[in-house]
Design a protein around this motif. Structure first.
Motif, PDB file in Angstrom:
ATOM      1  N   LYS A   1       0.859  -1.212   0.000  1.00 21.76           N
ATOM      2  CA  LYS A   1       0.000   0.000   0.000  1.00 21.76           C
ATOM      3  C   LYS A   1       0.883   1.246   0.000  1.00 21.76           C
ATOM      4  O   LYS A   1       1.905   1.276  -0.652  1.00 21.76           O
ATOM      5  CB  LYS A   1      -0.967  -0.032   1.199  1.00 21.76           C
ATOM      6  CG  LYS A   1      -1.769  -1.332   1.247  1.00 21.76           C
ATOM      7  CD  LYS A   1      -3.263  -1.069   1.342  1.00 21.76           C
ATOM      8  CE  LYS A   1      -4.052  -2.253   0.885  1.00 21.76           C
ATOM      9  NZ  LYS A   1      -4.855  -2.877   1.892  1.00 21.76           N
TER      10      LYS A   1
ATOM     11  N   LYS B   1      -0.629   4.532  -4.228  1.00 23.56           N
ATOM     12  CA  LYS B   1      -1.714   5.521  -4.359  1.00 23.56           C
ATOM     13  C   LYS B   1      -1.437   6.453  -5.547  1.00 23.56           C
ATOM     14  O   LYS B   1      -2.313   6.684  -6.379  1.00 23.56           O
ATOM     15  CB  LYS B   1      -1.829   6.316  -3.061  1.00 23.56           C
ATOM     16  CG  LYS B   1      -3.016   7.245  -2.990  1.00 23.56           C
ATOM     17  CD  LYS B   1      -3.217   7.751  -1.558  1.00 23.56           C
ATOM     18  CE  LYS B   1      -4.379   8.733  -1.461  1.00 23.56           C
ATOM     19  NZ  LYS B   1      -4.051  10.065  -2.003  1.00 23.56           N
TER      20      LYS B   1
ATOM     21  N   ASN C   1      -8.587  -7.796  -1.487  1.00 20.42           N
ATOM     22  CA  ASN C   1      -8.056  -7.657  -0.136  1.00 20.42           C
ATOM     23  C   ASN C   1      -8.737  -8.627   0.832  1.00 20.42           C
ATOM     24  O   ASN C   1      -9.252  -8.230   1.881  1.00 20.42           O
ATOM     25  CB  ASN C   1      -8.245  -6.193   0.324  1.00 20.42           C
ATOM     26  CG  ASN C   1      -7.617  -5.927   1.670  1.00 20.42           C
ATOM     27  OD1 ASN C   1      -6.562  -6.458   1.993  1.00 20.42           O
ATOM     28  ND2 ASN C   1      -8.281  -5.107   2.477  1.00 20.42           N
TER      29      ASN C   1
ATOM     30  N   ARG D   1      -2.057  -7.877  -4.537  1.00 21.31           N
ATOM     31  CA  ARG D   1      -1.585  -6.498  -4.336  1.00 21.31           C
ATOM     32  C   ARG D   1      -0.497  -6.142  -5.336  1.00 21.31           C
ATOM     33  O   ARG D   1       0.320  -6.986  -5.694  1.00 21.31           O
ATOM     34  CB  ARG D   1      -0.975  -6.368  -2.936  1.00 21.31           C
ATOM     35  CG  ARG D   1      -1.968  -6.473  -1.817  1.00 21.31           C
ATOM     36  CD  ARG D   1      -1.301  -6.230  -0.485  1.00 21.31           C
ATOM     37  NE  ARG D   1      -0.497  -7.352  -0.066  1.00 21.31           N
ATOM     38  CZ  ARG D   1      -0.723  -8.086   1.025  1.00 21.31           C
ATOM     39  NH1 ARG D   1      -1.746  -7.809   1.813  1.00 21.31           N
ATOM     40  NH2 ARG D   1       0.064  -9.086   1.344  1.00 21.31           N
TER      41      ARG D   1
END
Ligand SMILES: *Cc1c(COP(=O)(O)O)cnc(C)c1O
Length: 375
Positions: free
Chosen positions: A30, A35, A213, A230
């Motif tokens: 993450k 992002k 997820n 991911r």
């Protein structure tokens, strides 16, 4: 066939510094690099939602999970694709239904789709093979008429476009869901595995994110069974840099295709790739069709002789999926999809990447001409 090192050398400092940043900030899973890349990709594609995934195969699986397909549902695609397209259907208990391809584009033949639709059909998966869009105008019309979903397998076609009603759309953003792969040799390649999904439908976006997820939107609480898929921070940081250069990479590929077209103009017994109207080909592969007598012997001999001369080439794909017992489902047999079958005997892809020079291409074509004349 590709020159990933040559491409890296040109962006080495930028990439190395981004990799160092990810490590310094331990932003492995993450975090801001994922992002940023996700937002920039959404902007590049002109789409509302992008969901990063572990690879293009997971992307396809997540799309079909989010659409709520159930055991026994039928999904239409072609037998002339990379196995992943069909593999995930089987893993989810769905029934892949094959439709033959069009001889000019290698893509699903829209005229043959309706005959494959049954009351159990839920969706169509057009694969934009080798970097050229399927006939999306025709496919969307069929999908609308029969209330079917369209999941675009755009693994080989990021930044390819298709014109619909006079408006240009990027592949992957045309159907309900678009699926991408960032496998290193794809047109936007990571330095490992990576993938993404895109959609303009907020409900589907939420579901795909959830399923990617572990079916969880709140840590340690589960709304459904999901998978773990991911895009990691290192890959995202690298992809974010390469995304800035993607249009340039496409230009290099198209330029190299132009050079091949010109050099091969007078070569007989081969067909160079067709660029169809109302779409742009981004040349993930430059794939020739070589005249053969209904088997791959001549093509295979040509490939072998080229290899002996130090010229790499590749066969995508040496057998249509329905020839293989795992993917014949006890239903399909030789002869069912004559165009796909003949393609498997004819196709030969030449080296295609962002670092090709005219000199290299002249050398490749010179040798190809010699081999063609003597085989
Ligand atoms: C590469 C590819 C995939 C799978 O992508 P991975 O990232 O390798 O899982 C799916 N479909 C097509 C058409 C591909 O070329």
């Amino acid at each position: 066939m590709v020159d990933l090192k040559g491409q890296y050398d040109k962006i080495k400092d930028e990439v190395n510094s981004a990799i160092q940043d990810v490590i310094d900030q331990s932003s492995f899973i993450k975090g801001k690099y994922v992002k940023n890349f996700t937002e920039n990709l959404a902007q590049y594609l002109g789409v509302k939602h992008v969901i990063p995934t572990g690879n293009g195969t997971d992307s396809l699986q997540l799309a079909m999970m989010a659409l709520g397909y159930k055991r026994g549902d039928e999904v239409i695609t072609t037998p002339f694709t990379f196995v992943a397209t069909v593999e995930v259907m089987v893993l989810l208990g769905l029934r892949p239904v094959f439709v033959d391809v069009d001889p000019h584009s290698f893509n699903i033949d829209p005229e043959k789709i309706e005959a494959a639709i049954t009351p159990k059909t839920r969706g169509i998966v057009p694969v934009h093979l080798f970097g050229q869009s399927c006939d999306m105008t025709a496919i969307l019309a069929i999908a609308k008429k029969h209330s079917l979903d369209v999941i675009e397998d755009a693994a080989q076609a990021i930044s390819a476009t298709c014109e619909i009603d006079g408006k240009t759309h990027k592949c992957g953003t045309i159907g309900d869901i678009g699926s991408f792969s960032f496998f290193p040799s794809k047109n936007l390649g990571a330095y490992g595995d990576g993938g993404a999904l895109c959609t303009n439908n907020p409900d589907l976006a939420k579901k795909m994110e959830l399923y990617a997820n572990h079916g969880s939107s709140k840590k340690y609480y589960y709304e459904s069974v999901g998978i773990n898929s991911r895009l990691d921070g290192l890959q995202a940081a690298i992809l974010d840099i390469k995304l800035k250069y993607l249009d340039g990479y496409v230009k290099s590929r198209v330029g190299a295709a132009d050079v091949y077209d010109k050099l091969l103009h007078d070569t007989t017994s081969i067909t160079t790739p067709k660029r169809l109207a109302n779409r742009n080909h981004v040349f993930h592969q430059y794939t020739l069709q070589i005249d053969s007598n209904g088997n791959g012997d001549r093509r295979n001999a040509i490939q072998k002789k080229l290899s002996e001369k130090g010229i790499p080439s590749a066969i995508y794909y040496p057998e249509p999926l329905h020839y293989q017992s795992v993917y014949s489902f006890g239903v399909y047999k030789k002869g069912d999809f004559p165009v796909a079958e003949s393609m498997s005997n004819n196709v030969l892809s030449l080296p295609m990447h962002t670092e090709l020079t005219v000199n290299m291409q002249e050398h490749i074509v010179e040798n190809l001409n010699i081999v063609l004349h003597t085989t």
